[in-house]
Write an enzyme that holds these catalytic residues in place. Sequence first.
Site, PDB file in Angstrom:
ATOM      1  N   TYR A 207     -12.712  -4.267  12.239  1.00 34.32           N
ATOM      2  CA  TYR A 207     -11.580  -3.663  11.794  1.00 34.32           C
ATOM      3  C   TYR A 207     -10.677  -3.632  13.133  1.00 34.32           C
ATOM      4  O   TYR A 207      -9.564  -4.090  12.972  1.00 34.32           O
ATOM      5  CB  TYR A 207     -11.854  -2.128  11.757  1.00 34.32           C
ATOM      6  CG  TYR A 207     -10.415  -1.430  11.624  1.00 34.32           C
ATOM      7  CD1 TYR A 207      -9.424  -1.292  10.287  1.00 34.32           C
ATOM      8  CD2 TYR A 207     -10.195  -0.300  12.540  1.00 34.32           C
ATOM      9  CE1 TYR A 207      -8.574  -0.446  10.459  1.00 34.32           C
ATOM     10  CE2 TYR A 207      -8.978   0.337  12.356  1.00 34.32           C
ATOM     11  CZ  TYR A 207      -8.322   0.236  11.443  1.00 34.32           C
ATOM     12  OH  TYR A 207      -7.133   1.144  11.223  1.00 34.32           O
TER      13      TYR A 207
ATOM     14  N   GLY B 267      -1.416   7.574   1.117  1.00 37.07           N
ATOM     15  CA  GLY B 267      -1.382   7.817   2.507  1.00 37.07           C
ATOM     16  C   GLY B 267      -0.038   7.672   3.235  1.00 37.07           C
ATOM     17  O   GLY B 267       1.161   8.110   2.723  1.00 37.07           O
ATOM     18  N   ILE B 268      -0.034   6.963   4.306  1.00 30.81           N
ATOM     19  CA  ILE B 268       0.943   6.684   4.967  1.00 30.81           C
ATOM     20  C   ILE B 268       1.939   5.927   4.326  1.00 30.81           C
ATOM     21  O   ILE B 268       3.270   6.160   4.491  1.00 30.81           O
ATOM     22  CB  ILE B 268       0.791   5.943   6.182  1.00 30.81           C
ATOM     23  CG1 ILE B 268      -0.441   6.770   7.211  1.00 30.81           C
ATOM     24  CG2 ILE B 268       1.923   5.594   7.276  1.00 30.81           C
ATOM     25  CD1 ILE B 268      -0.966   5.919   8.462  1.00 30.81           C
ATOM     26  N   GLY B 269       1.568   4.862   3.720  1.00 30.59           N
ATOM     27  CA  GLY B 269       2.630   4.116   2.887  1.00 30.59           C
ATOM     28  C   GLY B 269       3.432   4.784   1.945  1.00 30.59           C
ATOM     29  O   GLY B 269       4.662   4.905   1.709  1.00 30.59           O
TER      30      GLY B 269
ATOM     31  N   ASN C  77       1.372   3.173  -2.227  1.00 33.39           N
ATOM     32  CA  ASN C  77       1.110   4.246  -3.378  1.00 33.39           C
ATOM     33  C   ASN C  77       0.143   5.406  -2.671  1.00 33.39           C
ATOM     34  O   ASN C  77      -0.074   6.343  -3.680  1.00 33.39           O
ATOM     35  CB  ASN C  77       0.104   3.390  -4.286  1.00 33.39           C
ATOM     36  CG  ASN C  77      -1.060   2.754  -3.751  1.00 33.39           C
ATOM     37  OD1 ASN C  77      -0.986   1.832  -2.997  1.00 33.39           O
ATOM     38  ND2 ASN C  77      -2.233   3.312  -3.990  1.00 33.39           N
TER      39      ASN C  77
ATOM     40  N   GLY D 142       0.945  -1.231   0.093  1.00 29.22           N
ATOM     41  CA  GLY D 142      -0.064  -0.001   0.025  1.00 29.22           C
ATOM     42  C   GLY D 142       0.778   1.263  -0.071  1.00 29.22           C
ATOM     43  O   GLY D 142       0.266   2.317   0.537  1.00 29.22           O
TER      44      GLY D 142
ATOM     45  N   SER E 128      -2.974  -0.460  15.205  1.00 26.37           N
ATOM     46  CA  SER E 128      -3.631   0.674  15.645  1.00 26.37           C
ATOM     47  C   SER E 128      -4.148   0.666  16.888  1.00 26.37           C
ATOM     48  O   SER E 128      -4.360  -0.244  17.609  1.00 26.37           O
ATOM     49  CB  SER E 128      -5.205   0.543  14.605  1.00 26.37           C
ATOM     50  OG  SER E 128      -5.980   1.851  15.133  1.00 26.37           O
TER      51      SER E 128
END
Length: 310
Positions: A181, A27-29, A25, A23, A155
């Site tokens: 989640y 946000g945080i990544g 691509n 991931g 999280s």
Amino acid sequence: MGLSIGRCLSPKRLTGKTAVITGGNSGIGKETAKDFYLRGCNVIIACRVPLRAQEAIDDIKRQCLRRRKVGTLDHVQMDLKSLSSIRRCAMLLQQKPKINLLVNNAGIMACPFSKTSDGFEIQWGVNYLGHFFFTLLLLPKLIESRPVRIINLGSIAHLYGNLDFTDLNWEKRKYSSTKAYAQSKLCMILFTRELAKRLYYKNIHGINVYAVHPGVVKTNLYRFIEDNISVLLSRFTSRGIFMTTPEEGAQTTIYCAVEEDLQNETGFYYADCKRHWAAGKATHRGDAERLWIESLKYCKLENYDPFKIT
């Protein structure tokens, strides 16, 4: 995790190192990929849609156009909703000379009920089980590449997660997108502890595993939770937490990847660029062991030895 935001201040370079970021691509990544790239790292973004990964790479390069001593950026296709896609990606990455950093970053949050192509509840399948499978398939390469650090995105939501070992896949319980989640993030922290423990007892040193809470970050992760966001975020903000930027949210991941003081720590949980407490259920040894065994069954890896040193 109060009103201050931890920042990684380490100037450590990653020249010659190779990092895989799921991931990476957005946000945080993406911010993690950019930071590693600026440190001279060879960054590989594992992404479901290659076009999105390439767009992220092009954008990072534009932002860093005048920076010197940068690394490289590349991408591989991987869909965390499909074990066969994960296996293909892992087989491709095993051909790389080495992998020094694995950042299990990708995730989805509180989306409507659906299943992966292998029949797993979508959040458990993508956030946890897909990363469990991916990490174990890559582990022989990681052992060969030591020193290595593995960073798993947990999280603070793990506080609200519960494991029902009779129904990990949400086939009997009334479905709650937020609880599903939270369960997936609880699993990621338990996985971190169990992997660190098993590496230790196998006498395999030089692989450090960390779970991180990035903060409540304003990214497209929240696109599914219009109906639940007020409830979920009220729980977070009641603990003094507020929405941060992706760049701020990436700091603890970066810290765990480069901070030299952490080279003798493994299996712990971090937030705001420091080691932090986790809920008791995230440190339960029996649950961590049982989750590992059940996960092997779900992934059909019962006869696979990820710790084999070639």
